[in-house]
Scaffold this motif. Sequence first.
Motif, short mmCIF file in Angstrom:
data_model
loop_
_atom_site.label_atom_id
_atom_site.label_comp_id
_atom_site.label_asym_id
_atom_site.label_seq_id
_atom_site.Cartn_x
_atom_site.Cartn_y
_atom_site.Cartn_z
N TYR A 1 49.24 -51.10 -0.30
CA TYR A 1 49.50 -49.63 -0.58
C TYR A 1 50.49 -48.91 0.01
CZ TYR A 1 44.62 -50.11 -2.22
OH TYR A 1 43.31 -50.27 -2.98
N GLU A 2 51.14 -48.27 -0.74
CA GLU A 2 52.46 -47.48 -0.30
C GLU A 2 52.53 -46.11 -0.91
OE1 GLU A 2 56.26 -49.38 -1.36
OE2 GLU A 2 55.41 -51.47 -0.86
N LEU A 3 52.47 -45.19 0.22
CA LEU A 3 52.00 -43.79 0.03
C LEU A 3 53.49 -42.93 0.48
CD1 LEU A 3 50.08 -41.29 -0.84
CD2 LEU A 3 49.51 -41.52 1.63
N ASP A 4 54.10 -42.03 -0.53
CA ASP A 4 55.07 -41.04 -0.18
C ASP A 4 54.59 -39.86 -0.08
OD1 ASP A 4 57.03 -43.19 0.14
OD2 ASP A 4 57.72 -42.72 -1.68
N ILE A 5 54.53 -38.84 1.17
CA ILE A 5 53.82 -37.68 1.28
C ILE A 5 55.23 -36.66 1.65
CG2 ILE A 5 52.52 -36.30 2.57
CD1 ILE A 5 51.17 -38.82 3.62
N VAL A 6 54.96 -35.56 0.85
CA VAL A 6 56.19 -34.56 1.15
C VAL A 6 55.68 -33.16 1.54
CG1 VAL A 6 58.21 -35.41 -0.58
CG2 VAL A 6 55.96 -34.41 -1.65
N PRO A 7 55.41 -33.09 2.83
CA PRO A 7 54.76 -31.78 3.13
C PRO A 7 55.45 -30.74 3.00
CG PRO A 7 55.00 -33.65 5.01
CD PRO A 7 55.72 -34.15 3.95
N GLU A 8 56.78 -30.43 2.60
CA GLU A 8 57.20 -29.26 2.27
C GLU A 8 57.28 -28.82 0.87
OE1 GLU A 8 61.54 -29.40 3.62
OE2 GLU A 8 60.86 -29.30 5.76
N ILE A 9 56.64 -29.90 0.07
CA ILE A 9 56.49 -29.28 -1.35
C ILE A 9 55.03 -29.40 -1.60
CG2 ILE A 9 57.06 -29.60 -3.73
CD1 ILE A 9 59.60 -31.56 -2.93
N GLY A 10 54.33 -28.51 -0.97
CA GLY A 10 52.87 -28.31 -1.43
C GLY A 10 51.90 -29.31 -0.72
N GLY A 11 52.51 -29.86 0.29
CA GLY A 11 51.51 -30.87 1.11
C GLY A 11 50.93 -32.14 0.00
N GLY A 12 52.07 -32.30 -0.86
CA GLY A 12 51.74 -32.91 -1.74
C GLY A 12 52.10 -34.50 -1.66
N VAL A 13 51.81 -35.48 -2.71
CA VAL A 13 52.09 -36.90 -2.81
C VAL A 13 53.09 -37.04 -3.76
CG1 VAL A 13 51.23 -38.98 -3.41
CG2 VAL A 13 49.73 -37.58 -2.10
N ALA A 14 54.37 -37.80 -3.41
CA ALA A 14 55.29 -38.14 -4.30
C ALA A 14 55.20 -39.42 -4.88
CB ALA A 14 56.68 -38.13 -3.59
N ARG A 15 54.55 -40.34 -4.48
CA ARG A 15 54.29 -41.85 -4.84
C ARG A 15 52.97 -42.24 -4.31
NH1 ARG A 15 56.40 -47.07 -3.45
NH2 ARG A 15 57.01 -45.97 -1.40
N LEU A 16 52.17 -43.20 -5.04
CA LEU A 16 51.22 -43.99 -4.69
C LEU A 16 51.14 -45.26 -5.48
CD1 LEU A 16 48.86 -45.04 -3.05
CD2 LEU A 16 47.25 -43.40 -4.35
N ASP A 17 51.59 -46.27 -4.88
CA ASP A 17 51.74 -47.76 -5.31
C ASP A 17 50.61 -48.74 -4.68
OD1 ASP A 17 53.79 -46.49 -6.77
OD2 ASP A 17 55.31 -47.80 -5.89
N TRP A 18 50.39 -49.61 -5.57
CA TRP A 18 49.50 -50.88 -4.90
C TRP A 18 50.24 -52.04 -5.44
CZ3 TRP A 18 45.86 -54.18 -7.51
CH2 TRP A 18 45.13 -55.02 -6.72
N THR B 1 44.52 -35.15 5.89
CA THR B 1 44.61 -36.30 6.70
C THR B 1 44.64 -37.28 5.82
OG1 THR B 1 43.52 -35.33 8.68
CG2 THR B 1 43.58 -37.87 8.31
N PHE B 2 45.80 -38.17 5.62
CA PHE B 2 45.84 -39.43 5.01
C PHE B 2 45.76 -40.60 5.75
CE2 PHE B 2 48.53 -35.88 3.22
CZ PHE B 2 48.11 -36.16 1.89
N ASN B 3 44.69 -41.47 5.05
CA ASN B 3 44.60 -42.76 5.97
C ASN B 3 44.75 -43.93 4.83
OD1 ASN B 3 42.53 -40.82 7.63
ND2 ASN B 3 43.34 -42.33 8.89
N LEU B 4 45.39 -44.92 5.37
CA LEU B 4 45.60 -46.15 4.61
C LEU B 4 44.90 -47.22 5.19
CD1 LEU B 4 47.76 -44.47 3.30
CD2 LEU B 4 49.28 -46.65 2.84
N SER B 5 44.19 -48.17 4.37
CA SER B 5 43.63 -49.38 4.62
C SER B 5 43.48 -50.33 3.51
CB SER B 5 42.27 -48.90 5.33
OG SER B 5 41.38 -48.78 4.24
N ALA B 6 43.01 -51.47 3.90
CA ALA B 6 42.96 -52.46 2.74
C ALA B 6 41.81 -51.90 1.56
CB ALA B 6 42.11 -53.64 3.29
N GLN B 7 41.05 -51.07 2.19
CA GLN B 7 39.84 -50.46 1.22
C GLN B 7 40.58 -49.43 0.50
OE1 GLN B 7 39.00 -51.14 4.71
NE2 GLN B 7 38.26 -53.05 3.44
N GLY B 8 41.78 -48.66 0.60
CA GLY B 8 42.40 -48.01 -0.41
C GLY B 8 43.01 -46.78 0.70
N VAL B 9 43.60 -45.81 -0.20
CA VAL B 9 43.96 -44.45 0.40
C VAL B 9 42.98 -43.49 0.44
CG1 VAL B 9 45.83 -43.00 0.30
CG2 VAL B 9 46.47 -45.28 -0.44
#
Length: 285
Positions: free
Chosen positions: A9-26, A121-129
């Motif tokens: 799992y790969e996650l890009d977070i952009v706090p300054e733009i609405g606390g949003g997510v820019a990318r989530l890949d697996w 709070t964002f947490n990544l593990s083998a079970q997902g995001v």
Amino acid sequence: MITLAVDGYELDIVPEIGGGVARLDWCGDALLRPAFGPSALDLASFPLVPFSNRIANGQFRHGMRDVALSPNFPSVDATHPLHGYGWINAWQTLESGLDHVVIEHRHAGGEWPWPYLARQTFNLSAQGVRMALSVTNTGDEAMPAGLGFHPYFPRDGCTVYRGLHRGEWRAAPDCLPVVLNDAGAAVDWWRGLPVATRNVDTVYDGRSGPLEILYPDRGLEITVSASENLPCTVVYVPADATFFCAEPVSHTSNAITRTDAVYPMTTLAPGEGMEVAMTISARRI
């Protein structure tokens, strides 16, 4: 941008733009639509706080207080404020580790007269995001509150969305719910057909189980497991688009102005908070 990568799992977070997510890949596959511009509406996902979807004309009464809100994103909706205030404000990073990030957004009051503290709070593990979102009433009056998530999922002609819900609201052209169609039990309103066979922008009540998105041509299935206090799902399927939205939320759209909302907004006493969460995971099919 903050990037986390764990077990595929790969996650890009952009706090300054609405606390949003820019990318989530697996494992190289996009689970969410990648961000393509500088607006929160261009992101892969953003938080909904302190309410979901729209408030009709921005006018409501809570307790002894009459509230009038201006449209907060008039280029999209010039009449109704939508999605709360977290998505149009910058968030601050409190903590960042190899597999987790904590960010927050503080609202001091104003047209939305109740100050609050929101935290993700964002947490990544083998079970997902896992994405957790909370809001705490930091003022001295009771505050109405609602939470949710606004993810954008990729879509092609074969994409199947399956979410079991008891009720589907028939919406007006301005996307406000009008009449509830009650199936009597949680059902798949698409009946197994591809998501593109219905163009909707409305809210579904009484969710049972997770949301599932299948991509037969990609050999991929996404599961969205939402906390029990997210019993509704806003679904947006625009015509001729390459995405759709399935948004786990805590209350019916425009619930604060309706007396017939099965799932109303929560009222938080001073100092009281609420938290919701969703986990996005993927597997090969």
